[in-house]
Write a protein that holds these residues in place. Structure first.
Motif, mmCIF file in Angstrom:
data_model
loop_
_atom_site.group_PDB
_atom_site.id
_atom_site.type_symbol
_atom_site.label_atom_id
_atom_site.label_comp_id
_atom_site.label_asym_id
_atom_site.label_seq_id
_atom_site.Cartn_x
_atom_site.Cartn_y
_atom_site.Cartn_z
ATOM 1 N N ASN A 407 0.836 -1.192 0.000
ATOM 2 C CA ASN A 407 0.000 0.000 0.000
ATOM 3 C C ASN A 407 0.877 1.251 0.000
ATOM 4 O O ASN A 407 1.753 1.407 0.866
ATOM 5 N N PRO A 408 0.670 2.141 -0.952
ATOM 6 C CA PRO A 408 1.528 3.321 -1.051
ATOM 7 C C PRO A 408 1.266 4.341 0.061
ATOM 8 O O PRO A 408 0.116 4.649 0.361
ATOM 9 N N ILE A 409 2.342 4.822 0.666
ATOM 10 C CA ILE A 409 2.244 5.873 1.688
ATOM 11 C C ILE A 409 3.179 7.020 1.316
ATOM 12 O O ILE A 409 4.117 6.854 0.526
ATOM 13 N N THR A 410 2.896 8.187 1.869
ATOM 14 C CA THR A 410 3.782 9.349 1.737
ATOM 15 C C THR A 410 4.392 9.638 3.102
ATOM 16 O O THR A 410 3.680 9.607 4.122
ATOM 17 N N MET A 411 5.708 9.885 3.122
ATOM 18 C CA MET A 411 6.408 10.201 4.374
ATOM 19 C C MET A 411 6.936 11.637 4.326
ATOM 20 O O MET A 411 7.413 12.092 3.280
ATOM 21 N N HIS A 412 6.852 12.313 5.459
ATOM 22 C CA HIS A 412 7.423 13.667 5.577
ATOM 23 C C HIS A 412 8.274 13.708 6.848
ATOM 24 O O HIS A 412 7.760 13.529 7.958
ATOM 25 N N PHE A 413 9.578 13.898 6.661
ATOM 26 C CA PHE A 413 10.525 13.916 7.789
ATOM 27 C C PHE A 413 11.105 15.323 7.909
ATOM 28 O O PHE A 413 11.586 15.894 6.918
ATOM 29 N N SER A 414 11.047 15.900 9.138
ATOM 30 C CA SER A 414 11.540 17.279 9.307
ATOM 31 C C SER A 414 12.137 17.481 10.692
ATOM 32 O O SER A 414 11.888 16.702 11.622
ATOM 33 N N GLY A 415 12.913 18.565 10.811
ATOM 34 C CA GLY A 415 13.487 18.889 12.113
ATOM 35 C C GLY A 415 14.550 19.970 12.028
ATOM 36 O O GLY A 415 15.007 20.332 10.940
ATOM 37 N N HIS A 416 14.910 20.495 13.179
ATOM 38 C CA HIS A 416 15.939 21.527 13.274
ATOM 39 C C HIS A 416 16.898 21.162 14.387
ATOM 40 O O HIS A 416 16.561 20.439 15.332
ATOM 41 N N ILE A 417 18.103 21.709 14.299
ATOM 42 C CA ILE A 417 19.128 21.457 15.321
ATOM 43 C C ILE A 417 18.612 21.909 16.686
ATOM 44 O O ILE A 417 17.959 22.946 16.816
ATOM 45 N N ASN A 418 18.881 21.036 17.680
ATOM 46 C CA ASN A 418 18.467 21.238 19.078
ATOM 47 C C ASN A 418 16.961 21.041 19.296
ATOM 48 O O ASN A 418 16.438 21.366 20.366
ATOM 49 N N ASN A 419 16.261 20.492 18.288
ATOM 50 C CA ASN A 419 14.842 20.143 18.410
ATOM 51 C C ASN A 419 14.652 18.667 18.061
ATOM 52 O O ASN A 419 15.539 18.031 17.467
ATOM 53 N N TYR A 420 13.495 18.155 18.434
ATOM 54 C CA TYR A 420 13.177 16.760 18.095
ATOM 55 C C TYR A 420 12.727 16.658 16.634
ATOM 56 O O TYR A 420 12.089 17.564 16.111
ATOM 57 N N ALA A 421 13.100 15.561 16.000
ATOM 58 C CA ALA A 421 12.678 15.315 14.617
ATOM 59 C C ALA A 421 11.221 14.834 14.594
ATOM 60 O O ALA A 421 10.730 14.231 15.552
#
Length: 777
Positions: A407-421
């Motif tokens: 089943n096709p899914i879309t993933m979005h990964f984000s974050g900044h230094i000193n913060n949680y991803a």
């Protein structure tokens, strides 16, 4: 065009997996109880729960069969079972029993209801009746033609489900009492003994027309693979494959072929290699293929052999008694491990050793002459079938042993230094969000690249998902451990699976009021007659009403009854078609009557302006069925016992029990008589009028064959229902149902039952071959 559903059978969990992995959109299956395939492996409650989770994760629906008739005392357990099915979130119930339908509608309104083929729905008027009840789908009778189906699809909003492949019943499903009446194995209770697969002779006027018995009631198997486009264009919603008793490999192969045929047609392409596809399906199981009533195939019967034919393997050239070896000239390839059978016997053999030119070989090709060890002697010239192809079996197993669905899914990964991803997953209407347990750090040496992150997130190999798109927003000089990214991916997928398989909450409140036992006594007698001679014989008797057939003599019967201040009530046979019924509705006779005995839901819908009485063909088997029809007087199911009848509760209408008469064991659209003379059903051949025909079984028992105006056959039981202990029976009336008895016999039987109702002890007449059916059970 509606979305086409491919509906597959599953008699076991492995068969379910095979169906899903080969492209089924929905699965029908049964639990260990309450299922019309009592002898299939079926599913325990734990397996049912597991099956629903497995299927739903792969966007496949689960329909559970509760498609038999149920006694009053089964409804407490049924209630518990339905609560369980609601809790595990099954997608629909397949139901035969109108009482259960009534119960589900009342207490489980969220359930989707599919009316089973066992409900015997075969015309638009019957479909319209159920449309009015708010059911969701009709599984049409296998006797419907493509033209009838198209007309139904064009004139209803209900989903229409049609069988496209597999075994055919000889009689209309739900209207077959053959197994029930001769062996107490009821098809309506899921225990059919399949007497249609036994050998019979046809007799005319006491003389056998067949020198040896053959399988006169055994149809071929349905196969419509090369006509799938015609079925799609007819407007069918669901294409159903028969086979809950079949092995998983069968399910895999058949589902795969129909999946590809449907998909190819919808893409406006041609299905390639059709002949080889059909040969492949034949090697899984077949009694010979037919396109059935569906596509007007006259090549309908499997008279020579009722079992699996596989494909023709070859012919016996010789049998060596000393060496116990059979020599076969091959028409097809054979391999060690294949399973073969011989036409004139039920003997089957798995090939363990295969010899070609006196050498042990693994396989041999067409036109070769091979030798196989065989302890049982077979005749020269005997046809040999290959009923299992070991190579095809292994190929079928491979098709479902590994996960094929992604089943096709879309993933979005984000974050900044000193913060949680943050990882978000988008799947259809569902969004999952996961935070990392570690903060993103500034890279001291080797920063984490977006490509590396993407590679880790895409590692979904052992799941049912594939990353169709991955978006990364991540600083170029930052670092997060790969272990943490893997853990985020795992947690997100686990959370998605939990969300997708979580069940809905159902607010179900079942409050049954005190149910009052029936307190009835017999008030009189109804009779069913088939001729003016029989009517005349009884017209001056104390009879509540006379049921008379829809025939050219009806007007005369009505006038005769009027003359004697009596009432004739026309009866509509189960197989009277809509044209006949509408002609009657528009006739002068129709204005003369105010009551009609109806035989199916279509007639009930058509004649709703008259007082309808429901015939035994409605299979009214419990209090809930009678509650549903509380405004209609009714004749009870022929499969009810006295105990069941006396335990009925909350019954407001008049109920009648058949105390005398030959039961119709089979309602058949085919004609056994014209099949004998012309090798097919020939409408209007009139051979049936040339004599009295009977089926003779292996024990010499004889079953009378009657033919109606549409050239349908009615097969009557060899024993006549005759109930003489009617004291304490809690019904309003009894029915004496006459067929072709002469005037003298009709009068005699009526007099006997007058004495019985006067509590006189009477012996059953010696000339009547009788049975009490289920009455004393």
């Amino acid at each position: 065009m509606k979305k086409i559903e491919l509906l597959a059978p599953a008699g076991s969990y492995e068969a379910l997996v095979a169906a899903v992995q080969n492209g089924a959109n929905a699965i029908y299956l049964g639990g260990n109880a309450f299922s019309a395939r009592a002898f299939a492996t079926n599913f325990s409650r734990e397996e049912l729960k597991k099956a629903v989770i497995y299927a739903h994760l792969r966007n496949v629906k689960i329909y559970v069969t509760v498609n038999t008739l149920y006694e009053d005392n089964q409804f407490e357990n049924l209630k518990d079972y339905l609560l369980f099915l609601a809790a595990i979130d099954v997608d629909a119930l397949i139901i035969q029993d109108i009482g259960l339908m009534h119960f589900v509608k009342k207490y489980f309104p969220d359930f989707e209801i599919h009316m089973s083929t066992q409900t015997s729905i075969y015309n638009l008027s019957a479909v319209k009746y159920f449309e009015g009840l708010g059911v969701d789908r009709i599984v049409l009778a296998r006797e419907n033609s493509i033209e009838e189906i198209k007309n139904i699809c064009n004139n209803t909003d209900l989903d229409i489900e049609v069988f496209v492949h597999g075994a055919l019943c000889m009689s209309y499903s739900g209207q077959c009492l053959m197994s029930s009446m001769i062996a107490k194995r009821s098809g309506n209770k899921g225990a059919c003994g399949q007497p249609c697969r036994l050998a019979y002779k046809l007799e005319k006027d006491g003389k056998n027309l067949d020198s040896v018995p053959s399988y006169l009631l055994s149809p071929r198997d349905l196969c419509t693979l090369d006509n799938i486009g015609i079925l799609i264009e007819a407007g069918i919603t669901s294409f159903k494959i028969e086979g809950r008793m079949k092995r998983p490999e069968y399910v895999a192969v058949i589902v795969k072929q129909y999946r590809e045929a449907i998909d190819v047609y919808l893409k406006k392409q041609e299905l390639n290699d059709v002949n080889n596809r059909i040969i492949e399906m034949k090697q899984m199981f077949n009694r010979g293929f037919t396109k059935g009533y569906l596509l007007h195939d006259n090549n309908f019967m499997a008279k020579e052999y009722p079992g699996n034919r596989g494909i023709d393997l070859g012919t016996v050239v010789d049998y060596d008694k000393k060496r116990k070896v059979v020599k076969i000239k091959l028409l097809n390839r054979v391999k060690q491990g294949d399973r073969i059978s011989f036409k004139s016997t039920d003997f089957v053999r798995t090939i363990t050793k295969l010899f070609l030119n006196q050498k042990l070989v693994n396989q041999a090709n067409k036109n070769s002459i091979v030798e196989i060890e065989l302890n049982t002697a077979v005749k020269k010239g005997e046809s040999v079938y290959k009923i299992i192809d070991i190579e095809l079996i292994e190929k079928a197993k491979t098709s479902y042993q590994k996960e094929q669905i992604k089943n096709p899914i879309t993933m979005h990964f984000s974050g900044h230094i000193n913060n949680y991803a943050t990882l978000k997953i988008y799947y259809r209407d569902t969004i999952i969000e996961i935070k990392s347990n570690q903060v993103i750090e500034a890279a001291t040496s080797a920063p984490l690249s977006k490509e590396r992150i993407k590679n880790q997130l895409a590692k979904l190999g052992n799941t049912i998902f594939v990353a169709e798109k991955i978006n990364i927003e991540f600083p170029e000089n930052a670092f997060l451990s790969l272990k943490e990214i893997n853990e985020m991916r795992r947690r997100a997928i686990d959370k998605l699976i939990v969300l997708l398989t979580s069940t809905k909450k159902h607010n179900i409140n079942i409050v049954e009021n005190n149910r009052i036992l029936t307190n009835k006594t017999i008030k009189g007698i109804y009779v069913r007659v088939h001729s003016l001679i029989q009517l005349n014989a009884l017209i001056d008797q104390d009879i509540k009403g006379y049921y008379f057939p829809l025939s050219k003599h009806l007007d005369e019967a009505i006038q005769l009854a009027k003359k004697h201040q009596k009432k004739v009530i026309p009866f509509i046979n189960f197989l009277n078609n809509e044209k006949q019924l509408m002609n009657f509705k528009n006739s002068n006779s129709y204005q003369e009557i105010d009551e009609i005995l109806v035989g199916d839901y279509g007639a009930l819908k058509i004649f709703n302006d008259k007082k309808c009485i429901l015939d035994a063909t409605f299979n009214l088997y419990n209090s809930y069925a009678l509650e549903h029809f509380k405004d209609y007087n009714a004749i009870l199911s022929l499969e009810m016992s006295k105990k069941q009848i006396n335990n009925l509760t909350n019954i407001s209408q008049n109920i009648t029990m058949i105390a005398y008469g030959k039961t119709i064991n089979m309602h058949i659209k085919h004609c056994l008589i014209s099949e004998h003379y012309f090798k097919r059903k020939k409408i209007g051949c009139n051979k049936c009028k040339e004599g009295n025909y009977k089926l003779v079984d292996r024990k010499g028992e004889k079953f009378e064959i009657q033919t109606d105006e549409l050239c349908n056959n009615l097969i009557y039981n060899n024993h006549c229902i005759y109930i003489k202990n009617l004291d304490t029976l809690k019904v309003d009336y009894i029915l004496l149902s006459f067929l072709n008895e002469d005037a003298k016999t009709v009068k005699f039987i009526f007099e006997e039952f007058k004495h019985i109702l006067s509590d006189e002890n009477r012996q059953i007449p010696a000339f009547i071959k009788h049975t009490s059916g289920y009455y004393n059970d």
